[in-house]
Motif scaffolding. Structure first.
Motif, PDB file in Angstrom:
ATOM      1  N   PRO A 120       0.825  -1.206   0.000  1.00 14.99           N
ATOM      2  CA  PRO A 120       0.000   0.000   0.000  1.00 14.99           C
ATOM      3  C   PRO A 120       0.858   1.254   0.000  1.00 14.99           C
ATOM      4  O   PRO A 120       1.873   1.328   0.695  1.00 14.99           O
ATOM      5  CB  PRO A 120      -0.807  -0.114   1.304  1.00 14.99           C
ATOM      6  CG  PRO A 120      -0.013  -1.041   2.164  1.00 14.99           C
ATOM      7  CD  PRO A 120       0.702  -1.975   1.243  1.00 14.99           C
ATOM      8  N   LYS A 121       0.445   2.227  -0.796  1.00 13.73           N
ATOM      9  CA  LYS A 121       1.127   3.516  -0.826  1.00 13.73           C
ATOM     10  C   LYS A 121       0.442   4.429   0.180  1.00 13.73           C
ATOM     11  O   LYS A 121      -0.782   4.569   0.169  1.00 13.73           O
ATOM     12  CB  LYS A 121       1.069   4.112  -2.220  1.00 13.73           C
ATOM     13  CG  LYS A 121       1.794   3.277  -3.268  1.00 13.73           C
ATOM     14  CD  LYS A 121       1.635   3.882  -4.654  1.00 13.73           C
ATOM     15  CE  LYS A 121       2.334   3.027  -5.707  1.00 13.73           C
ATOM     16  NZ  LYS A 121       2.134   3.582  -7.076  1.00 13.73           N
ATOM     17  N   VAL A 122       1.238   5.036   1.032  1.00 14.33           N
ATOM     18  CA  VAL A 122       0.688   5.806   2.154  1.00 14.33           C
ATOM     19  C   VAL A 122       1.231   7.233   2.110  1.00 14.33           C
ATOM     20  O   VAL A 122       2.429   7.461   2.265  1.00 14.33           O
ATOM     21  CB  VAL A 122       1.041   5.152   3.508  1.00 14.33           C
ATOM     22  CG1 VAL A 122       0.372   5.915   4.645  1.00 14.33           C
ATOM     23  CG2 VAL A 122       0.618   3.686   3.520  1.00 14.33           C
ATOM     24  N   GLY A 123       0.329   8.194   1.870  1.00 14.73           N
ATOM     25  CA  GLY A 123       0.696   9.602   1.887  1.00 14.73           C
ATOM     26  C   GLY A 123       0.685  10.141   3.304  1.00 14.73           C
ATOM     27  O   GLY A 123      -0.256   9.882   4.064  1.00 14.73           O
ATOM     28  N   ILE A 124       1.720  10.871   3.668  1.00 15.46           N
ATOM     29  CA  ILE A 124       1.879  11.351   5.049  1.00 15.46           C
ATOM     30  C   ILE A 124       1.974  12.865   5.052  1.00 15.46           C
ATOM     31  O   ILE A 124       2.824  13.453   4.373  1.00 15.46           O
ATOM     32  CB  ILE A 124       3.141  10.729   5.684  1.00 15.46           C
ATOM     33  CG1 ILE A 124       2.979   9.207   5.764  1.00 15.46           C
ATOM     34  CG2 ILE A 124       3.400  11.311   7.067  1.00 15.46           C
ATOM     35  CD1 ILE A 124       4.245   8.457   6.089  1.00 15.46           C
ATOM     36  N   ILE A 125       1.080  13.500   5.823  1.00 15.42           N
ATOM     37  CA  ILE A 125       1.014  14.962   5.900  1.00 15.42           C
ATOM     38  C   ILE A 125       1.058  15.367   7.362  1.00 15.42           C
ATOM     39  O   ILE A 125       0.283  14.865   8.183  1.00 15.42           O
ATOM     40  CB  ILE A 125      -0.290  15.501   5.277  1.00 15.42           C
ATOM     41  CG1 ILE A 125      -0.441  15.021   3.827  1.00 15.42           C
ATOM     42  CG2 ILE A 125      -0.342  17.022   5.361  1.00 15.42           C
ATOM     43  CD1 ILE A 125      -1.843  15.230   3.274  1.00 15.42           C
ATOM     44  N   SER A 126       1.952  16.276   7.692  1.00 15.25           N
ATOM     45  CA  SER A 126       1.963  16.885   9.030  1.00 15.25           C
ATOM     46  C   SER A 126       1.345  18.276   8.907  1.00 15.25           C
ATOM     47  O   SER A 126       1.705  19.046   8.016  1.00 15.25           O
ATOM     48  CB  SER A 126       3.394  16.990   9.561  1.00 15.25           C
ATOM     49  OG  SER A 126       3.974  15.715   9.705  1.00 15.25           O
ATOM     50  N   THR A 127       0.404  18.588   9.781  1.00 11.38           N
ATOM     51  CA  THR A 127      -0.240  19.896   9.718  1.00 11.38           C
ATOM     52  C   THR A 127       0.200  20.764  10.896  1.00 11.38           C
ATOM     53  O   THR A 127       0.513  20.261  11.976  1.00 11.38           O
ATOM     54  CB  THR A 127      -1.777  19.770   9.736  1.00 11.38           C
ATOM     55  OG1 THR A 127      -2.216  19.344  11.032  1.00 11.38           O
ATOM     56  CG2 THR A 127      -2.248  18.770   8.685  1.00 11.38           C
ATOM     57  N   GLY A 128       0.223  22.063  10.668  1.00 13.57           N
ATOM     58  CA  GLY A 128       0.532  23.004  11.742  1.00 13.57           C
ATOM     59  C   GLY A 128       1.586  24.016  11.340  1.00 13.57           C
ATOM     60  O   GLY A 128       2.673  23.647  10.888  1.00 13.57           O
ATOM     61  N   SER A 129       1.275  25.295  11.506  1.00 14.20           N
ATOM     62  CA  SER A 129       2.221  26.357  11.166  1.00 14.20           C
ATOM     63  C   SER A 129       3.405  26.400  12.125  1.00 14.20           C
ATOM     64  O   SER A 129       4.419  27.036  11.827  1.00 14.20           O
ATOM     65  CB  SER A 129       1.499  27.713  11.185  1.00 14.20           C
ATOM     66  OG  SER A 129       0.478  27.750  10.205  1.00 14.20           O
ATOM     67  N   GLU A 130       3.285  25.714  13.251  1.00 12.16           N
ATOM     68  CA  GLU A 130       4.372  25.703  14.226  1.00 12.16           C
ATOM     69  C   GLU A 130       5.413  24.625  13.927  1.00 12.16           C
ATOM     70  O   GLU A 130       6.452  24.554  14.577  1.00 12.16           O
ATOM     71  CB  GLU A 130       3.811  25.497  15.639  1.00 12.16           C
ATOM     72  CG  GLU A 130       3.442  24.071  16.018  1.00 12.16           C
ATOM     73  CD  GLU A 130       2.104  23.596  15.442  1.00 12.16           C
ATOM     74  OE1 GLU A 130       1.620  22.533  15.864  1.00 12.16           O
ATOM     75  OE2 GLU A 130       1.523  24.299  14.568  1.00 12.16           O
TER      76      GLU A 130
END
Length: 393
Positions: A170-180
Motif C-alpha cells: 500500500p502507498k501511504v501519503g503522510i502529511i503533518s499539519t501546523g504552522s508551528e
C-alpha cells in the motif's frame, strides 16, 4: 464517541477489495504477504536418506561383524546392494542403498579389523528419513495470507516456487499539519517545534510493509491543507494526517476532508491517547486518517488502527496479535472514562511493566517500551499478577 473496538470494526469493514497482486522473485519476497497457496512439486525427502553419518546395513546383522563394501557421500547413487553381514559407510543425507534398513551411528561403531566394523550397542533406531515423510507431492506447504519470513523462503526454494505471488505494497501519503511545525534540519524558533510525527509515521509505514510518500508540512490554512490532502489522494491508497483534528480554531482537517468528498465514518474514539482520531473513505478504495498531533497519540493509533487496515488491504490473515502476560507492577490512573493504552516493557521474567509515561506528548516513553497494553473503560488500575493483553511494538 465510539469505542475503540467499534472504530476498528468500521475501518476493517470499509475494505471491500484487497490490493492487486504482483509476481516477484521469491528471494525478494521477505515480509511481503503471500496471496496464494503454495504446493509441493515433489516428495520431501525425495528418497530414503540417512539421518546421520554411520554405516547402512541390515537390522538383522547389527550384532555381527560387518564388511565395509563402499563409502557413500551425499549426492552419489550407491554402486552396491547390501547383502548379509555387509555395510556401506554412509554420510548424512545420502540415499539408503538397496538391502539396508538401518544406519548405525558412527559414534557407536569400532573397527574390528581393516575393512570391518562392529556395533558397540545393543540396539538402534533405523536412523532413516523415509521417502515423503515430511511432505508428499501436492501437499500444501504455505497458505495464502501469511507474512513471508525466512523459513517460508526456505520452503519456497525446496519446492521450486521461485516466482512469489504477493500483494502490492500500500502507498501511504503522510502529511503533518501546523504552522508551528518545521523540518528536523531546521533550528526551531521560540514558537516552533520540529516535525517528529511525519518521520515517525514514515518508519511505521515501512515497518508495516507499506510505501511511505511524505507530502510535507501543511500550514494552518484551508488552502494549504486542502491542497495537501488532494495531492496525496492522487497517488496513494492511504492518507495519514497528524494534527488539526481536535477542537481548536485551526483544527480544520475534518471539515476539509468533507469538502473534498471524503466520507467520514467517525471523528472521536473513547480512548486515551487518541480521542480526536478521525477516519473516512474516498471513492470506496482510499482511506484517510486524521490522527492527533501529539506523537504518542499518532504512534499508538497507527499501530492499533492503521496497521490492521494495511494488513487487510494486503490480504493478511493476521490483523494483529496479542500476548496474554501477567503484570509485574501495579498501574493506576485517575480517570476511567476512556479506554487507556499505555506503553509497557516485557522483561525477561515474562511479566509486563509500565514505563514512565507523562502523556500523549511523551514519545520518549516509547524508547523504552516494547509493547502496548490497555485499561478498559470504568477500570482505574491493573494489579500485580493480573493477566493483560499486550500488543508488541
Amino acid at each position: 464517541m465510539i469505542s475503540h473496538d467499534e472504530a476498528l470494526t468500521i475501518i476493517l469493514d470499509s475494505v471491500k477489495n484487497t490490493l492487486p497482486i504482483e509476481k516477484i522473485k521469491f528471494t525478494e519476497s521477505l515480509n511481503r504477504i503471500l496471496t496464494c497457496d503454495v504446493f509441493s512439486d515433489m516428495n520431501m525427502p525425495p528418497f530414503d536418506k540417512s539421518a546421520m553419518d554411520g554405516y547402512a546395513c541390515r537390522m538383522s546383522d547389527i550384532h555381527n561383524e560387518l564388511k565395509v563394501i563402499e563409502i557413500l557421500p551425499a549426492g552419489k547413487i550407491p554402486e552396491n546392494i547390501i547383502s548379509e553381514n555387509q555395510c556401506i559407510k554412509i554420510m548424512t543425507g545420502a540415499i539408503i542403498p538397496e538391502g539396508a534398513d538401518c544406519v548405525l551411528m558412527v559414534e557407536y561403531t569400532e573397527e574390528s579389523k581393516p575393512g570391518f566394523i562392529k556395533f558397540t550397542k545393543d540396539s538402534t533406531k533405523s536412523n532413516i528419513c523415509t521417502l515423503g515423510e515430511d511432505i508428499t507431492t501436492g501437499d500444501k506447504v504455505l497458505s495464502k495470507g501469511i507474512k513471508i519470513l525466512p523459513q517460508h523462503i526456505a520452503v519456497m526454494a525446496s519446492v521450486g516456487y521461485t516466482k512469489a505471488e504477493v500483494a502490492m505494497k500500500p502507498k501511504v501519503g503522510i502529511i503533518s499539519t501546523g504552522s508551528e511545525i518545521v523540518e528536523p534540519d531546521s533550528i526551531p524558533e521560540k514558537s516552533q517545534i520540529r516535525n517528529s510525527n511525519g518521520y515517525q509515521l514514515i518508519a511505521q509505514v515501512e515497518r508495516a510493509g507499506g510505501i511511505p510518500n511524505y507530502v510535507g508540512i501543511a500550514e494552518d490554512s484551508r488552502e494549504a491543507t486542502y491542497n495537501a490532502i488532494s495531492t496525496a489522494l492522487e497517488n496513494n491508497d492511504i492518507i495519514l494526517l497528524t494534527g488539526g483534528v481536535s477542537m481548536g480554531d485551526f483544527d480544520m482537517v475534518p471539515d476539509i476532508m468533507k469538502e473534498i468528498g471524503i466520507d467520514i465514518k467517525f471523528r472521536k474514539i473513547a480512548v486515551q491517547p487518541g480521542k480526536p482520531t478521525t477516519f473516512g473513505t474516498y471513492n470506496g478504495n482510499k482511506y484517510v486518517f486524521g490522527l492527533p498531533g501529539n506523537p504518542v497519540s499518532s504512534y499508538t493509533q497507527f499501530e492499533l488502527l492503521t496497521r490492521p487496515l494495511m494488513n487487510k488491504l494486503m490480504g493478511s490473515e493476521e490483523i494483529f496479535t496479542e500476548l496474554k502476560l501477567p503484570m509485574g507492577a501495579e498501574y493506576r490512573r485517575r480517570k476511567s472514562e476512556r479506554k487507556s493504552f499505555i506503553p509497557v516493557i516485557i522483561k525477561e521474567d515474562g511479566k509486563v511493566y509500565p514505563v514512565e509515561y507523562h502523556g500523549s506528548a511523551h514519545i520518549h516513553s516509547y524508547v523504552f517500551a516494547n509493547g502496548i497494553t490497555y485499561v478498559e473503560i470504568g477500570k482505574d488500575r491493573l494489579e500485580i499478577g493480573e493477566m493483560v493483553n499486550v500488543r508488541q511494538v
